[in-house]
Motif scaffolding. Structure first.
Motif, PDB file in Angstrom:
ATOM      1  N   ASN A  14      -0.686 -13.775  -2.495  1.00 25.27           N
ATOM      2  CA  ASN A  14       0.685 -13.335  -2.737  1.00 25.27           C
ATOM      3  C   ASN A  14       0.763 -11.826  -2.588  1.00 25.27           C
ATOM      4  N   GLN A  15       1.876 -11.251  -2.983  1.00 28.38           N
ATOM      5  CA  GLN A  15       2.067  -9.811  -2.764  1.00 28.38           C
ATOM      6  C   GLN A  15       1.204  -8.943  -3.688  1.00 28.38           C
ATOM      7  N   ARG A  16       0.432  -9.565  -4.548  1.00 34.58           N
ATOM      8  CA  ARG A  16      -0.506  -8.794  -5.394  1.00 34.58           C
ATOM      9  C   ARG A  16      -1.961  -9.052  -5.014  1.00 34.58           C
ATOM     10  N   THR A  17      -2.191  -9.948  -4.039  1.00 31.52           N
ATOM     11  CA  THR A  17      -3.560 -10.245  -3.617  1.00 31.52           C
ATOM     12  C   THR A  17      -4.120  -9.050  -2.852  1.00 31.52           C
ATOM     13  N   PHE A  18      -5.214  -8.521  -3.360  1.00 34.31           N
ATOM     14  CA  PHE A  18      -5.744  -7.251  -2.864  1.00 34.31           C
ATOM     15  C   PHE A  18      -7.155  -7.455  -2.323  1.00 34.31           C
ATOM     16  N   VAL A  19      -7.282  -7.402  -1.008  1.00 36.20           N
ATOM     17  CA  VAL A  19      -8.591  -7.455  -0.350  1.00 36.20           C
ATOM     18  C   VAL A  19      -8.788  -6.100   0.321  1.00 36.20           C
ATOM     19  N   PRO A  20      -9.317  -5.130  -0.412  1.00 40.40           N
ATOM     20  CA  PRO A  20      -9.369  -3.759   0.090  1.00 40.40           C
ATOM     21  C   PRO A  20     -10.390  -3.581   1.198  1.00 40.40           C
ATOM     22  N   VAL A  21     -10.196  -2.520   1.969  1.00 43.20           N
ATOM     23  CA  VAL A  21     -11.094  -2.222   3.084  1.00 43.20           C
ATOM     24  C   VAL A  21     -11.553  -0.778   3.009  1.00 43.20           C
ATOM     25  N   VAL A  22     -12.609  -0.498   3.767  1.00 46.88           N
ATOM     26  CA  VAL A  22     -13.073   0.875   3.975  1.00 46.88           C
ATOM     27  C   VAL A  22     -13.659   0.914   5.380  1.00 46.88           C
ATOM     28  N   THR A  23     -13.436   1.994   6.102  1.00 42.95           N
ATOM     29  CA  THR A  23     -13.972   2.075   7.463  1.00 42.95           C
ATOM     30  C   THR A  23     -15.470   2.366   7.421  1.00 42.95           C
ATOM     31  N   ALA A  24     -16.174   1.899   8.455  1.00 40.83           N
ATOM     32  CA  ALA A  24     -17.628   2.058   8.507  1.00 40.83           C
ATOM     33  C   ALA A  24     -18.038   3.526   8.499  1.00 40.83           C
ATOM     34  N   ASP A  25     -17.302   4.365   9.213  1.00 41.17           N
ATOM     35  CA  ASP A  25     -17.687   5.773   9.282  1.00 41.17           C
ATOM     36  C   ASP A  25     -17.413   6.497   7.966  1.00 41.17           C
TER      37      ASP A  25
END
Length: 353
Positions: free
Chosen positions: A219-230
């Motif tokens: 839903n609008q609170r589902t948080f699958v965060p990311v970070v770039t490899a560099d």
């Protein structure tokens, strides 16, 4: 040249090669611990194509051996000042035994090896945003807890939770200063999107592109965060010289990552593919059979509304002049790379079978 000498375990992996490149670009002497001569050749070729500005020396290691197949008193390691452990297995469907060997036993052996190096001042261990912050007093687990929690969490996540505790406990018992780095989903390079990993969120993005994503998860609170490899590589290269990072844990992720359905809508529009309009709550998705959802059960725990304590990592990074790149731009470049590389990736998988 820097006075730093880094020993990197897992140097040929998705994260390891970007870390080696970053360290070399900073003038750090690098020794890359690899499993085979072939993998060292592939890494050397990759670094030459990615403007590393140098070349590491290579040592062969065997994680099945207590001493990793190397003598810590040898000249190859006498000047090592920092050890980075990004080795391990990121895979779903592993047996408990395989996951424990790859992510717990190997990590403990790296710390014990590092403790014997005469000049080492820091061990930097790659943990994870969903598993970091464990109590070192709780590791290692007994067989009963391991069986229970590996089944509950899945072998991969269970082994990473145990590993986080074991690394801290082992380092403390041996008097080895450490830094735990807990990254989110590591996407591609922020400049060109390059990525060597097609698991987790990458699988979802490719399913979206192929038209095989029937619904939007969460839903609008589902948080699958990311970070770039560099960015992650730069952060890991930054921490060994930071006194405040000694025996500390850092959650490295971009808080500006859009909620998962929004993220997928944005990438669908960018890729010019149909985006499902129906959202299915995470709680319901976890109750449905995998044959119906097409989702690996081990990935479902990542569909969470949790947020993470990123302030310390952001402060340390910004003090070192490091800032997250614009996340939507990075996500689009990563998606472009995944889509363009898909046929080649499929050929690689067939060739390796």
């Amino acid at each position: 040249m820097s006075s730093r000498h880094a020993l990197v375990f897992g140097a040929t992996g998705h994260i390891g090669k970007w870390l080696v490149r970053e360290l070399l670009q900073r003038g750090v002497t690098v020794t890359a611990a690899v499993r085979t001569e072939h993998s060292s050749q592939r890494l050397a070729e990759w670094l030459a194509k990615h403007d590393a500005g140098g070349r590491p020396t290579f040592v062969l290691v065997d994680f099945s051996l207590d001493d990793l197949g190397q003598d810590p008193a040898s000249n190859a390691f006498k000047s090592v000042t920092e050890v980075h452990n990004v080795a391990g297995a990121f895979a779903f469907g592993m047996t408990a035994e395989a996951a424990h060997a790859a992510n717990v036993t190997s990590a403990e052996r790296v710390v014990r090896f590092a403790a014997k190096l005469p000049a080492v001042t820091r061990v930097v261990h790659l943990s994870g945003y969903r598993v970091g912050g464990q109590d070192p007093a709780e590791g290692p687990w007994d067989d009963s807890r391991r069986a229970k929690d590996y089944k509950r969490l899945g072998a991969y996540e269970g082994s990473k939770v145990e590993s986080d505790a074991v690394v801290q406990a082992t380092a403390r018992s041996l008097g080895v200063p450490f830094t735990m780095v807990n990254p989110a989903t590591v996407i591609g390079d922020s400049i060109n999107g390059e990525s060597g990993q097609v698991l987790g969120l990458a699988t979802t993005v490719l399913d979206l592109f192929r038209g095989k994503l029937p619904v939007l998860p969460g839903n609008q609170r589902t948080f699958v965060p990311v970070v770039t490899a560099d960015y992650l590589a730069s952060f890991m290269a930054l921490v060994p010289n930071k006194p405040e990072a000694e025996n500390a844990s850092y959650w490295v992720l971009d808080d500006a990552t859009p909620p998962l359905p929004e993220l997928l809508r944005m990438l669908g529009k960018h890729l010019n593919v149909r985006v499902p309009w129906f959202k299915i709550p995470s709680a319901l998705l976890k109750k449905l059979p995998a044959k119906l959802t097409g989702a690996d059960p081990e990935t479902l725990s990542f569909l969470s509304e949790d947020r993470y304590p990123t302030a310390a990592a952001v402060a340390l990074a910004e003090a070192g002049g490091l800032h997250h790149p614009p996340v939507e731009t990075a996500l689009k470049r990563w998606a472009d790379y995944l889509v363009a590389a898909e046929p080649a990736a499929r050929e690689d998988r067939v060739a390796s079978m």
